[in-house]
Design an enzyme around this catalytic site. Structure first.
Site, mmCIF file in Angstrom:
data_model
loop_
_atom_site.group_PDB
_atom_site.id
_atom_site.type_symbol
_atom_site.label_atom_id
_atom_site.label_comp_id
_atom_site.label_asym_id
_atom_site.label_seq_id
_atom_site.Cartn_x
_atom_site.Cartn_y
_atom_site.Cartn_z
ATOM 1 N N HIS A 47 5.074 4.379 -3.498
ATOM 2 C CA HIS A 47 5.613 3.199 -4.188
ATOM 3 C C HIS A 47 5.612 3.418 -5.707
ATOM 4 C CE1 HIS A 47 6.862 -0.970 -4.192
ATOM 5 N NE2 HIS A 47 6.011 -1.192 -5.191
ATOM 6 N N GLU A 69 8.941 5.061 2.364
ATOM 7 C CA GLU A 69 8.117 3.841 2.421
ATOM 8 C C GLU A 69 8.295 3.111 3.755
ATOM 9 O OE1 GLU A 69 7.418 1.926 -2.010
ATOM 10 O OE2 GLU A 69 8.900 1.100 -0.668
ATOM 11 N N ASN A 410 -4.405 36.592 3.028
ATOM 12 C CA ASN A 410 -4.902 37.755 3.760
ATOM 13 C C ASN A 410 -5.978 37.352 4.757
ATOM 14 O OD1 ASN A 410 -3.302 39.726 2.787
ATOM 15 N ND2 ASN A 410 -4.831 40.702 1.487
#
Length: 680
Positions: A47, A69, A410
């Protein structure tokens, strides 16, 4: 047209904060399942972006957050539950917001968000219909007998999951499918109740949705959801966890509500107590201000000039003392110089503290990366982060990010085994990658470790020989630690297949180079079948360092004190040659020997003293003896870059201005080691 340039930087800073908040909340919702506080924080962030982007005229961003929203509102009203698909959709939205952010930063045309908006609309529509159908078929509330069982198990401290499964419309053998799901769920815990009762079903075509109550420990909702969603003819799965602490929290909330309803016998004390957090937040807000980084850098540059002038002033006073002897005026000048030194020292300490940031700002980038990578590789990985409040210079935080990303990728790709492989070796199905940071002496120590399969040094030796990195004879002579450090060799990789993640052998060499360029060191420790641990030691700041001043061919160089192992005097007659390269023997250890003059093309004066000063520098277990003409002592120096005109010079990390106004080059240890190996 509205000129937003004045507020653009403020908007971007706020957007960055909201993006970080959203990423953290989405990960939290995925891990913990739906909880109102997290959904509310996510909604509030979306918002806020929507409001500020509309005010700034970035309508693409406003449209996207507006549609997002809508889904968040459904989640808040429990019309939706967090699922893998929804989590991925949320991350898709967030990634597009980051694209928009980059376009705003670079003042480019904003990309069109219509594809993502359509995806949000599609998901919203599909789940609105699905939720309505499920609600009609199964009903939301549990029957009384199921509710009693649920409360009993929660009261006894157990986590209970409600699992609702909807079968595909074209499913032919519904009872058989449900039996398979039932067996799968019983592998995770105890089935307390299910609806409908299979024994009473006459026609399995009447079954559309089934619910279970499952008591299970140490299982995450997402794991259950993935286990069931992967089965045939399953259209949708909804898993909700009811945990003991939630029940206690509800009880506590109920008690708190009851207390609030009591008459105020304390004469307004409750109101005062309620106001306190707000007052505290307000006062905390007033204690911090945002400052442009560029202004901080300017302050540091000015401070660096002060440090240089302070050194020059001290030298000038010494020269005057030597020329004119003692006088009251000179004594006063000395006192003023000492007082100025203390003030500059205090100012320097405080300015450096301002540049410090908690390393959590760096750590916050990793959870999403690990989550996406693990999902791609089909692995289950928990990322644990410790010591996020450890402070580090902001420049170092920016620079150390890439090496850490490489180590973590990794660890997930090469370190952590596949789930079935872990189970076979008696390990938990979920692997762990742990990142920690802590202050140690005048350094920050960052550790990246995993509980994966470890690194087999015999494989490293074979791979190094096969790639021509070393000969078979040399490989046989390497001890375990030296064999392990083969992974830092340029172009070295043990990956049998090239993938998007790794396999080109360009990673670990760059990681070590980057760490050493920052004045740090990296070390590795591993045990086959147990895991691997990388330890990175970094200086607290890159702005000011303590260096050893040395002279070679009338040129002054500075060696970082953190790399100086010892200083000795060596008789040149004791120098030996091995394979055409000079070495010295110190306490039964053979150490490569170089003249600093030769490394930078200066000539050496002949006929000097037979005893020469030698500085031994070290990097991990490596040692190098550097011969110089003269040792000038150690000094705190302000590091300045060489600038784009000079560019990067091998073996030089920067320069500084000395007290006599002359420029001295600061040596970079990693580069010096490489140059030395080239000379020898």
């Amino acid at each position: 047209m509205f000129d937003n340039s004045e507020f653009r930087q403020v908007f971007l800073e706020e957007l960055e904060e909201q993006i970080m908040t959203m990423e953290e909340e989405i990960l939290s919702l995925e891990k913990q399942g739906s909880h109102s506080e997290g959904i509310q924080r996510l909604f509030r962030a979306a918002h806020t972006i929507k409001g500020s982007s509309a005010a700034m005229g970035y309508m693409e961003l406003k449209q996207l957050t507006h549609e997002w929203e809508h889904l968040l509102d459904m989640l808040r009203n429990e019309e939706l539950a967090m699922s893998l698909e929804l989590t991925n959709l949320f991350f898709q939205c967030l990634d597009f917001i980051k694209d928009l952010q980059n376009s705003i930063i670079h003042e480019e045309l904003l990309p069109n968000p219509s594809a993502v908006i359509k995806e949000l609309e599609r998901f919203s529509k599909a789940n609105t219909e699905s939720a309505a159908a499920a609600k009609e078929a199964a009903g939301d509330a549990l029957p009384e007998e199921a509710e009693q069982v649920l409360q009993q198990y929660i009261h006894n401290g157990q986590t209970v999951f409600t699992i609702t499964v909807k079968l595909a419309e074209d499913c032919m053998m519904r009872l058989a499918r449900i039996s398979i799901i039932d067996v799968s769920l019983r592998a995770f815990g105890e089935v307390l109740w299910n609806e409908p009762n299979m024994k009473l079903v006459k026609d399995d075509q009447d079954i559309h949705a089934v619910r279970w109550l499952l008591a299970a420990q140490e299982v995450e909702p997402l794991v259950l959801e993935q286990a069931v969603a992967g089965l045939m003819d399953v259209q949708s799965v909804r898993v909700e966890a009811v945990q003991p602490f939630q029940a206690e929290a509800e009880t506590a909330a109920a008690l708190e509500q009851a207390v609030d309803m009591l008459p105020d016998f304390a004469g307004g004390g409750a109101e005062e107590a309620a106001d306190k957090p707000q007052q505290s937040k307000a006062s905390m807000k007033q204690q911090t201000i945002r400052v442009n980084v560029e202004r901080l850098e300017n302050v540091l540059d000015l401070l660096g000039e002060l440090v240089i002038d302070q050194t020059r002033l001290k030298q000038a006073i010494q020269t005057l003392h030597q020329a004119h002897g003692y006088s009251e005026t000179m004594d006063d000048l000395g006192e003023i110089s000492d007082h100025l030194s203390r003030l500059i020292g205090s100012l320097q300490e405080n300015v450096l503290k301002v540049r410090m940031l908690p390393i959590e700002q760096l750590f916050s980038r990793f959870p999403r990366m690990v989550r996406d990578l693990a999902q791609t590789l089909g692995k289950n990985v928990d990322l644990q982060m410790i010591g996020g409040d450890t402070e580090l210079d902001r420049t170092l935080i920016e620079e150390v990010g890439d090496p850490m990303i490489h180590l973590i990728r990794n660890a997930v790709d090469h370190g952590i085994e596949m789930p079935e492989e872990r189970l076979m070796s008696g390990k938990p199905e979920r692997g762990v990658v742990r990142i920690s940071a802590a202050h140690e002496d005048n350094q920050v120590v960052v550790v990246v470790e995993d509980d994966g399969g470890g690194i087999d040094t015999n494989k490293l030796r074979k791979s190094a020989v096969a790639k021509g990195v070393i000969s078979e004879e040399d490989a046989a002579l390497l001890d375990e630690h030296k064999a392990l450090r083969l992974i830092f060799h340029p172009g070295f990789s043990t990956a049998s297949q090239l993938s998007d993640v790794s396999g080109r052998g360009v990673g670990m060499d760059i990681v070590r180079t980057d760490i050493e360029r920052l004045g740090g060191i990296i070390d590795i420790d591993t045990t086959v079948g147990v895991g691997t641990k990388f330890t990175i030691r970094l200086p607290l700041t890159l702005a000011i360092t303590t260096g050893l001043l040395v002279k070679a061919s009338d040129q002054t160089f500075i060696l970082p004190m953190s790399a100086v192992v010892e200083i000795i005097r060596v008789d040149t007659s004791t120098l030996k040659m091995i394979k055409g390269s000079p070495v010295i023997k110190i306490r039964n250890q053979i150490v490569p020997f170089v003249w600093l003059h030769e490394m930078f093309g200066y000539s050496r004066s002949e006929g000097g003293s037979e005893k020469i000063p030698v500085v031994m520098i070290g990097r991990a277990e490596q040692r190098l003896a550097i011969a110089v003409d003269q040792l000038l002592g150690n000094q705190e120096v302000v590091i300045k870059t060489l600038g784009s005109y000079v560019g990067k010079v091998d073996g030089i990390s920067g320069a500084t201005i000395l007290g006599n106004g002359r420029i001295a080059l600061i040596l970079e240890i990693g580069g010096i080691m490489k140059k030395a190996s080239g000379i020898s």
